[in-house]
Design a protein around this motif. Structure first.
Motif, short mmCIF file in Angstrom:
data_model
loop_
_atom_site.label_atom_id
_atom_site.label_comp_id
_atom_site.label_asym_id
_atom_site.label_seq_id
_atom_site.Cartn_x
_atom_site.Cartn_y
_atom_site.Cartn_z
N ALA A 1 0.58 -1.24 -0.26
CA ALA A 1 0.09 -0.01 -0.28
C ALA A 1 0.62 0.95 -0.03
CB ALA A 1 -0.96 0.58 1.13
N ALA A 2 2.03 1.23 0.69
CA ALA A 2 2.92 2.63 0.84
C ALA A 2 3.65 3.28 -0.66
CB ALA A 2 4.07 2.34 1.90
N ILE A 3 3.93 2.22 -1.29
CA ILE A 3 4.87 1.67 -2.89
C ILE A 3 2.89 1.86 -3.49
CG2 ILE A 3 5.48 0.23 -4.42
CD1 ILE A 3 6.99 -1.28 -2.89
N LEU A 4 2.19 1.81 -3.66
CA LEU A 4 1.10 2.01 -4.60
C LEU A 4 0.65 3.81 -3.86
CD1 LEU A 4 -1.00 -1.38 -5.24
CD2 LEU A 4 0.10 0.26 -6.43
N VAL A 5 0.37 3.96 -2.70
CA VAL A 5 0.07 5.58 -2.49
C VAL A 5 1.19 6.68 -2.66
CG1 VAL A 5 0.15 6.88 -0.64
CG2 VAL A 5 -1.45 4.79 -0.72
N PHE A 6 2.31 5.52 -2.74
CA PHE A 6 3.74 6.73 -3.09
C PHE A 6 3.74 6.92 -4.81
CE2 PHE A 6 8.11 7.08 -5.04
CZ PHE A 6 8.39 8.21 -4.08
N VAL A 7 3.07 6.00 -5.77
CA VAL A 7 3.29 5.27 -7.13
C VAL A 7 1.93 6.76 -7.06
CG1 VAL A 7 3.03 4.26 -8.45
CG2 VAL A 7 4.27 3.65 -7.41
N ALA A 8 0.20 6.28 -6.76
CA ALA A 8 -0.71 7.50 -7.03
C ALA A 8 -0.17 8.83 -6.90
CB ALA A 8 -1.48 7.11 -6.43
N ILE A 9 0.83 9.45 -5.68
CA ILE A 9 1.22 10.68 -5.33
C ILE A 9 2.16 11.71 -6.41
CG2 ILE A 9 1.88 12.28 -4.04
CD1 ILE A 9 0.78 10.55 -1.68
N LYS A 10 2.97 10.14 -7.17
CA LYS A 10 3.98 10.78 -8.34
C LYS A 10 3.19 10.97 -9.62
CE LYS A 10 7.83 11.72 -7.08
NZ LYS A 10 8.48 12.96 -6.48
N MET A 11 2.01 10.56 -9.35
CA MET A 11 1.50 10.14 -10.90
C MET A 11 1.15 11.61 -11.24
SD MET A 11 -0.47 6.87 -11.50
CE MET A 11 -1.63 7.46 -12.29
#
Length: 505
Positions: free
Chosen positions: A344-354
């Motif tokens: 979840a931390a990796i995906l939230v990080f990816v989402a924010i960077k998108m």
């Protein structure tokens, strides 16, 4: 000679290939989970789509695999049609992309305005981030609904049952990714965080932490290392929904890949081959589906990492895919211990960077209509469906564009006593109080069914001159409706006893 060149390129690109491979494994697993697919499907996609795209694509730097841009669509599709349909969806999407290549249609797809793309990205980022709510808080066993909003509401109803330890580890992982990304840009944070998550999961399972953490194993069971997982085919999965989703995925995939290749070219001062890149993407999706993977497109972050790691040729992407396969065969089984809160931390990080906030600031400052289209697309993507969001946004943007085209472009000069009195464009033509003795009406751009009525209305306002000159010097296209409009314009002027002259025909 060919062998020597290949060895030379491998020598120049193995470091970048290894770096991208190490980053791609945790990202591919995480993005597959975000798409409601299995971790193995993400790895299969990274391996086979990556290899084929590197062989047939037109960019020396693009890294093709699972991406956040497609995760929202795929997650919604799985909820309605099941995980087993994803490989078929990848194949159909690939075939549609190949048709775009054969008929040279990519040039039309890239006409989708940036405002729609930014809004879609914002909506998908929101979906990815908030779909991780249960993973981040330790909630499990909740009722699953077809709607994202209903699932989020279901989670919020059980917010008192969250696990504090799971939530703390999630936030620590997310903070680590941002801090690491700020100070160590050449070596992605997920490469470091994923092994930490695996260790935490292992210690949790052995009872050494004092608290329990959910892992990929608790969600998916054992993770096999079968990189060839040919799906079963049935005509029953072929439906209107599948083709609509496949067309949308094809459009987004082409847009993402071409944008990624263009950004990479800007970083390296090179030039990619657009048609070959579309061909490579189509074949990559077909290969991914045939091997049991999910739809793929070029990943902006991994492509940028590839460039920053010193890649000089598409050999880097090929090496990356091969190394993903080798590392997965050796260690993928260990990823079953990866905790879901770290995923979840990796995906939230990816989402924010998108999401690039500067795009929305730019739109708000310079084009309010485009800004609100972006917001609308994002809202529809979240509340209704990503496919509907991008389709509605594209249609509204097209209608606004056509509305601008419908304002017939022209320049008008008003002359009296052989001197020019006024020179205005058609937008201010209606403000003129006097039209002089000779009026020159210069058509500009096109004269078609879209804007012919605007020109007719302009001519109907003309009053006073004894001569009107219709100039075609700056007109480059006329259709049959435009010719009919021209005939009506002549009739209007003749009815007013005005002499008509043509120039620049």
């Amino acid at each position: 000679m060919v062998k020597k060149n290949l060895l030379s390129r491998m020598g120049q690109n193995w470091k970048s290939g290894l770096t991208v491979a190490l980053a791609s494994i945790p990202l591919s697993i995480s993005l597959a989970v975000a798409a409601n697919a299995t971790p193995l499907m993400g790895i299969i996609t990274a391996v086979w789509a990556g290899i084929i795209a590197s062989m047939f694509g037109g960019s020396n730097y693009n890294i093709v695999g699972p991406t956040g841009a497609l995760s929202g669509i795929l997650a919604s599709y799985v909820l309605l049609h099941g995980i087993e349909t994803l490989p078929i969806l990848a194949i159909v999407s690939g075939v549609i992309i190949l048709l775009v290549y054969v008929f040279h249609l990519a040039k039309y797809i890239i006409y989708v305005p940036g405002s729609v793309g930014h809004g879609f990205t914002l909506g998908v980022a929101f979906l990815i981030a908030f779909n991780q709510f249960n993973f981040a808080t330790g909630l499990s066993g909740l009722e699953v609904h077809e709607s994202f909003i209903m699932n989020l509401w279901e989670s919020l109803k059980h917010i008192t049952s969250i696990d504090p330890a799971t939530l703390v580890v999630f936030f620590l992982g997310l903070i680590f990714l941002f801090v690491w990304g700020r100070y160590v840009q050449r070596f992605p944070g997920p490469i470091v965080l994923a092994p930490v998550g695996i260790l935490l999961g292992y210690f949790s399972q052995k009872g050494l932490l004092g608290f329990d953490l959910q892992t990929l194993y608790s969600r998916f069971g054992e993770i096999s290392v079968d990189l060839i997982n040919v799906p079963g085919f049935s005509t029953s999965v072929l439906s209107k929904d599948l083709f609509v989703a496949a067309i949308t995925i094809a459009i987004i995939g082409i847009l993402e890949s071409l944008i990624s290749a263009k950004i990479a070219d800007g970083m390296t001062k090179t030039k990619y081959n657009r048609n070959k890149e579309v061909l490579g993407l189509g074949l990559a999706n077909v290969a991914s589906g045939l091997m049991g993977g999910i739809p793929a497109t070029a990943a902006l972050a991994r492509t940028a990492l590839n460039v920053k790691s010193g890649a000089t040729h598409k050999t880097s992407a090929g090496i990356s895919s091969v190394l993903i396969a080798i590392i997965s065969l050796l260690f993928l089984a260990q990823f079953k211990f990866l905790t879901l809160n770290i995923v979840a931390a990796i995906l939230v990080f990816v989402a924010i960077k998108m999401v690039k906030h500067e795009h929305f600031v730019h739109l708000f400052r310079h084009d309010k209509k485009a800004f609100f289209i972006s917001v609308l697309v994002a809202v529809i993507t979240v509340v209704e469906d990503p496919i509907i969001g991008i389709l509605v946004g594209a249609i509204i943007a097209l209608l606004l564009f056509v509305n601008e085209l419908s304002k017939g472009q022209a320049e008008v000069s008003v002359n009296k006593n052989k001197d020019m009195m006024y020179y205005v464009d058609n937008e201010h033509f209606g403000e003129l109080k006097e039209h002089g003795e000779v009026l020159v009406y210069r058509f500009a751009g096109i004269l078609t069914y879209i804007n012919s009525l605007s020109h007719i209305e302009n001519v109907e306002r003309i009053n006073g001159p004894h001569t009107v000159v219709l100039s075609f010097r700056h007109l480059f296209y006329v259709d049959l409706d435009g010719l009919d409009a021209l005939e009506e314009i002549v009739e209007i002027l003749e009815a007013k006893k005005i002499k008509i002259m043509f120039t620049g025909i």
